[in-house]
Design an enzyme around this catalytic site. Structure first.
Site, PDB file in Angstrom:
ATOM      1  N   LYS A   1     -32.030  -7.512 -44.861  1.00  0.00           N
ATOM      2  CA  LYS A   1     -30.764  -8.246 -45.341  1.00  0.00           C
ATOM      3  C   LYS A   1     -30.421  -7.983 -46.848  1.00  0.00           C
ATOM      4  CE  LYS A   1     -31.999 -12.014 -42.128  1.00  0.00           C
ATOM      5  NZ  LYS A   1     -32.654 -13.172 -41.789  1.00  0.00           N
TER       6      LYS A   1
ATOM      7  N   GLN B   1     -35.972 -17.772 -44.711  1.00  0.00           N
ATOM      8  CA  GLN B   1     -36.384 -16.952 -43.395  1.00  0.00           C
ATOM      9  C   GLN B   1     -37.249 -17.816 -42.797  1.00  0.00           C
ATOM     10  OE1 GLN B   1     -35.366 -13.893 -42.643  1.00  0.00           O
ATOM     11  NE2 GLN B   1     -36.679 -14.232 -40.772  1.00  0.00           N
TER      12      GLN B   1
ATOM     13  N   ASP C   1     -26.635 -19.464 -42.651  1.00  0.00           N
ATOM     14  CA  ASP C   1     -27.331 -19.498 -41.267  1.00  0.00           C
ATOM     15  C   ASP C   1     -26.598 -20.378 -40.180  1.00  0.00           C
ATOM     16  OD1 ASP C   1     -29.212 -17.344 -40.739  1.00  0.00           O
ATOM     17  OD2 ASP C   1     -31.078 -18.220 -41.569  1.00  0.00           O
TER      18      ASP C   1
END
Ligand code: NDP
Length: 289
Positions: free
Chosen positions: A53, A97, A120
């Site tokens: 990422k 994460q 997200d």
């Protein structure tokens, strides 16, 4: 018949080029979008994801901020970090994460992220906006899956879509997106009865289960479009391992019209959509359309 392969790698590469062009445009106007990624602990798979990422964020011309906390970090420490990132003007997107260590309540953490920086799309505000069709940041994997479907055809109205898996990060938001496309949507899970029969009705089948090759060729309606979200590592005869999806690819390919491979299907789209969501968040926070 052999199904057409949906090349997630190529489609993700195109998306990254488009994102980089938008970033270049924003940078000219003095705005450099920034993505903060937070990793708690040393989970090897999570470390790999966080690394890619960060690399792809920089490649797209954006600022990448990596924050690492030890595996025994407290929830309070993580919440304090998020609060700082919420208030940091250089940060347009915040991604924590998952999974988080057991001492940390993931729901509390996700709720702490400013919804306008929640790239997200897991904050209840964004979930609600997507569910009500009133904007909101769309979770990356379902968004990527929808873009792959749109590479095959652009109108899904009236089609039967079956999603296997009801997680908050894949199955449920995927159902919302396909409802938004006017599909008739069925969501299956571990308690669903006669899964093969339900799958056989699907013009669009999305597999997000986490069980290697569970969906067999005879479960598939001839001509269906298959999106295989599953990523499963299985041992090989030579003592190594390989990645397979939730769909028995070789069998399904003989029946379907189009199918995503694993790897090289949904996986690359997820990070590309994260970059896209970050640019979008950067624009929206500044009132740019
Ligand atoms: P979860 O474990 O959160 O959810 C799995 C879902 O599958 C649950 O709803 C579960 O049902 C259902 N399920 C489990 N067993 C069966 C069964 N035998 N029959 C029918 N349904 C079943 O997984 P995620 O949604 O997080 O991920 C799914 C897969 O997608 C995984 O392989 C994951 O690695 C992959 N993934 C890939 C991404 C990518 O970028 N390509 C991103 C995210 C995930 P129940 O709710 O009843 O338990």
């Amino acid at each position: 018949m052999s199904a057409r392969l949906i090349d997630g790698k190529a489609i993700a590469a195109e998306l990254r080029v488009a994102v980089a062009a938008e970033v270049a445009d924003l940078t000219k106007r003095g705005i450099k979008p920034g993505l903060a990624v937070v990793l708690v602990g040393e989970d090897p798979a999570s470390r790999v994801y966080v690394r890619s990422k960060a690399t792809q964020t920089v490649e797209a011309g954006m600022e990448s901020f990596e924050h690492r906390l030890p595996a025994d970090a407290s929830e309070a420490a993580l919440l304090a970090l998020i609060e700082g990132l919420n208030g940091d003007p250089a940060v347009d997107g915040i991604l924590v994460q998952l999974p988080l260590p057991a001492q940390i309540n993931a729901n509390r953490v996700l709720r702490a992220i400013n919804p306008s920086k929640d790239v997200d799309g897991f904050h209840p505000i964004n979930v609600g906006r997507v569910a009500t069709g009133t904007g909101g940041i769309v979770p990356c994997t379902p968004l990527g899956s929808l873009l792959l479907l749109k590479s095959v055809r652009d109108n899904f109205a009236g089609l039967d879509a079956v999603i296997v898996g009801r997680s908050n990060i894949v199955g449920k938001p995927m159902a919302q997106l396909l409802l938004g496309e006017s599909c008739t949507v069925t969501v299956c899970h571990s308690r669903s009865r006669d899964l093969p029969a339900i799958c056989r009705r699907a013009d669009i089948l999305v597999a997000a289960v986490g069980r290697p090759e569970m969906i067999r060729g005879e479960w598939i309606k001839p001509g269906a479009i298959i999106i295989d979200v599953g990523i499963n590592r299985v041992p090989t005869a030579d003592g190594k391992s390989r990645l397979v999806g939730d769909v028995a690819f070789d069998e399904a390919r003989k029946v379907a019209n189009a199918i995503t491979p694993v790897p090289g299907g949904v996986g690359p789209m997820t990070i590309a959509c994260l970059l896209r969501n970050t640019v979008e968040a950067a624009r929206q926070r500044r009132g740019l359309t």
